[in-house]
Design an enzyme around this catalytic site. Structure first.
Site, short mmCIF file in Angstrom:
data_model
loop_
_atom_site.label_atom_id
_atom_site.label_comp_id
_atom_site.label_asym_id
_atom_site.label_seq_id
_atom_site.Cartn_x
_atom_site.Cartn_y
_atom_site.Cartn_z
N LYS A 156 -26.48 61.27 -26.30
CA LYS A 156 -26.31 60.70 -24.97
C LYS A 156 -27.34 59.59 -24.78
CE LYS A 156 -23.45 64.01 -23.87
NZ LYS A 156 -22.03 63.76 -23.96
N SER A 187 -17.52 61.08 -25.81
CA SER A 187 -18.40 60.92 -24.66
C SER A 187 -19.23 59.64 -24.71
CB SER A 187 -19.34 62.12 -24.54
OG SER A 187 -20.20 62.17 -25.65
#
Lengths: 117, 162
Positions: free
Chosen positions: B90, B46
């Site tokens: 993230k 990701s």
């Protein structure tokens, strides 16, 4: 959390194992980080866990305005015992489980009102 | 039996002292890990191309999140709102109070205009096509953030500061 707990000054004994091993059940009183202000700890009751569907009254006793909410995965529904004064999941939605800090087991102060929850 | 006891007593004392020292050492390591800096290995696609999918080792400092010094663009480690046992890595794209325009995750979606609520941040992975982030589970409460990534130490060949 009136009337279960006094407005100020109660000392509570928390344990962290239940939260870490995900053994929090409906009806438990828990202490969590507030989703609105990370520096504030809130003490509320768990009314629903992930996967449950509950009917929420935005105002107490206003039955016609009930909304159905499905608690998403990894979240719980927190609500204070005093529906008129409490700011809880009815205002900010389901709370992620990882924000829970501990489960309340005992009230240890004032000394004449020791209570096991 | 009674002739062994004088030999065992100093040994027992040494075992005890070493155990106390080991316990103190482990406690110090725990305090540093929880409150100062932590080593973390990230897996998953990701955050490509910033981090590789097969396990970069990062240094994560715990002080920025505790003192609310996270800025837009920082890479953070956070507990996942969907799975409390999972730590995700993230980038913070929006802080509380900001208005964001979120592009659809697949072709038929609509562009959304979102205001990040008070006490929340918007997390998004760098690999937009393969990241489960705030586009799926919404703004993340600030209390879930665990630390800010500031250095990559593995693979070697030039430490990278973030």
């Amino acid at each position: 959390m009136f009337p279960t707990l006094n407005a100020t000054g109660d000392l509570l004994f928390l344990e962290r194992f239940s939260v870490r091993f995900q053994k929090v059940n409906v009806g438990d009183i828990v202490v969590a980080c507030s989703p609105e202000n990370p520096r504030v700890l809130i003490c509320k009751r768990v009314l629903a866990v992930e996967g449950d569907s509950i009917s929420v009254l935005p105002e107490p006793y206003a039955q016609d305005a009930a909304k159905n909410v499905l608690i998403p995965k990894g979240h719980v529904w927190l609500q204070g015992d005093d529906p008129y004064k409490s700011r809880d999941s009815r205002h900010y939605g389901p709370v992620p489980y990882a924000l829970l800090q501990g489960k309340v087991q005992l009230r240890i102060w004032p000394p004449h009102s020791w209570k096991k929850f | 039996m009674s002739q062994w006891f004088p030999k065992l007593k100093p040994l027992g004392r040494e075992v005890w002292e070493r155990s106390v020292l080991l316990t103190q050492f482990l406690c110090c390591i725990h305090i540093i890990k929880e409150h100062v800096v932590e080593i973390h290995q990230v897996m998953g696609p990701s955050m490509l191309p910033t981090f590789s999918a097969v396990g970069d080792v990062l240094l994560v400092e715990r002080l920025s999140t505790k003192f609310q010094r996270i800025k837009q663009g920082d890479v953070v480690m956070a507990l996942s709102p969907e799975n409390p046992r999972l730590i995700v890595c993230k980038r913070v794209l929006g802080l509380e109070g900001e208005n964001l325009v979120v592009m659809p995750t697949h072709g038929s979606g609509r562009v959304q205009h979102i205001k990040v609520p008070k006490g929340h941040v918007w997390l998004q992975g760098d690999n937009l096509s393969n990241s489960t982030d705030s586009r799926h589970y919404g703004p993340v409460p600030y209390g879930l953030l665990r630390g800010k990534v500031f250095l990559r130490v593995w693979p070697p060949g030039g430490w990278t500061r973030f």
